[in-house]
Write an enzyme that holds these catalytic residues in place. Structure first.
Site, PDB file in Angstrom:
ATOM      1  N   HIS A   1      -2.825  12.008  10.920  1.00 41.40           N
ATOM      2  CA  HIS A   1      -1.638  11.221  11.279  1.00 41.40           C
ATOM      3  C   HIS A   1      -1.088  11.829  12.557  1.00 41.40           C
ATOM      4  CE1 HIS A   1       2.292   9.336  11.285  1.00 41.40           C
ATOM      5  NE2 HIS A   1       2.754  10.538  11.605  1.00 41.40           N
TER       6      HIS A   1
ATOM      7  N   ASN B   1      -8.305   8.566   6.461  1.00 43.80           N
ATOM      8  CA  ASN B   1      -8.538   8.488   7.896  1.00 43.80           C
ATOM      9  C   ASN B   1      -8.198   9.771   8.652  1.00 43.80           C
ATOM     10  OD1 ASN B   1      -5.762   8.298   7.843  1.00 43.80           O
ATOM     11  ND2 ASN B   1      -5.644   6.394   9.000  1.00 43.80           N
TER      12      ASN B   1
ATOM     13  N   ARG C   1      -2.612  10.272  20.227  1.00 42.90           N
ATOM     14  CA  ARG C   1      -2.963   8.961  19.651  1.00 42.90           C
ATOM     15  C   ARG C   1      -4.324   8.492  20.166  1.00 42.90           C
ATOM     16  NH1 ARG C   1      -0.482   6.981  15.282  1.00 42.90           N
ATOM     17  NH2 ARG C   1      -0.857   4.886  16.042  1.00 42.90           N
TER      18      ARG C   1
ATOM     19  N   THR D   1      -6.554   3.472  13.692  1.00 41.96           N
ATOM     20  CA  THR D   1      -6.159   3.855  12.332  1.00 41.96           C
ATOM     21  C   THR D   1      -7.285   3.636  11.338  1.00 41.96           C
ATOM     22  OG1 THR D   1      -3.861   3.326  12.849  1.00 41.96           O
ATOM     23  CG2 THR D   1      -4.435   3.460  10.526  1.00 41.96           C
TER      24      THR D   1
ATOM     25  N   PHE E   1       0.803  -1.226   0.000  1.00 41.28           N
ATOM     26  CA  PHE E   1       0.000   0.000   0.000  1.00 41.28           C
ATOM     27  C   PHE E   1       0.838   1.280   0.000  1.00 41.28           C
ATOM     28  CE2 PHE E   1       0.356  -1.611   4.369  1.00 41.28           C
ATOM     29  CZ  PHE E   1       0.923  -0.519   5.024  1.00 41.28           C
TER      30      PHE E   1
END
EC number: 2.7.4.6
Length: 147
Positions: free
Chosen positions: A115, A112, A85, A91, A57
């Site tokens: 990051h 998503n 986080r 994720t 990916f």
């Protein structure tokens, strides 16, 4: 104080979620010490995602993160890496808990929204890709209101 790198990805920018996401971090008590609106280059993306370079990916990651503008920022605060986080969520947005950024705004793993550095080592690798030391501003919250 700890620092972490956060990238608001092209889908966050295109969906006009930047202000809402930044507000969450500020309300939590994290401090912005660097921020820029930018178009990531392919070289920056390849360096940023170098840990995934041998995965199938990898090219999709590079193409997606360079498909539009992003917001890059460094947040500072106690346990900043862990807190961001947790606030970001899993994720894969389809598996992220409601109330997290991905749980509220993402439907999958490809787009998503965000990051965030997952460790101090990751932060030390990622930060120089986006910021020089002189772009990080040391400042303190003031108690007074300035008009």
């Amino acid at each position: 104080m700890d620092r972490t790198l956060v990238l608001l990805k092209p889908d966050a920018v295109k969906r006009r979620l930047v202000g809402k996401i930044i507000e969450r971090f500020e309300e939590k008590g994290l401090k912005i010490v660097a921020m820029k609106f930018m178009q990531m280059t392919k070289d920056q993306a390849k360096t940023h995602y170098s840990v995934h370079q041998n995965k199938p990916f990898f090219n999709d990651l590079v193409n997606y993160i360079t498909s539009g503008p992003i917001v890059a920022m460094i947040l500072e605060g106690a346990h900043a890496i862990e807190i961001v986080r947790l606030m970001s969520g899993a994720t894969d947005g389809s598996k992220a808990q409601p109330g997290t950024i991905r749980g509220d705004y993402s439907m999958g793993i490809e787009k998503n929204i965000i990051h965030a550095s997952d460790s101090l080592e990751a932060y030390n690798h990622e930060m120089p890709i986006f910021f020089s030391d002189n772009e990080i501003i040391e400042w303190a919250y003031g108690d007074e209101v300035i008009y």
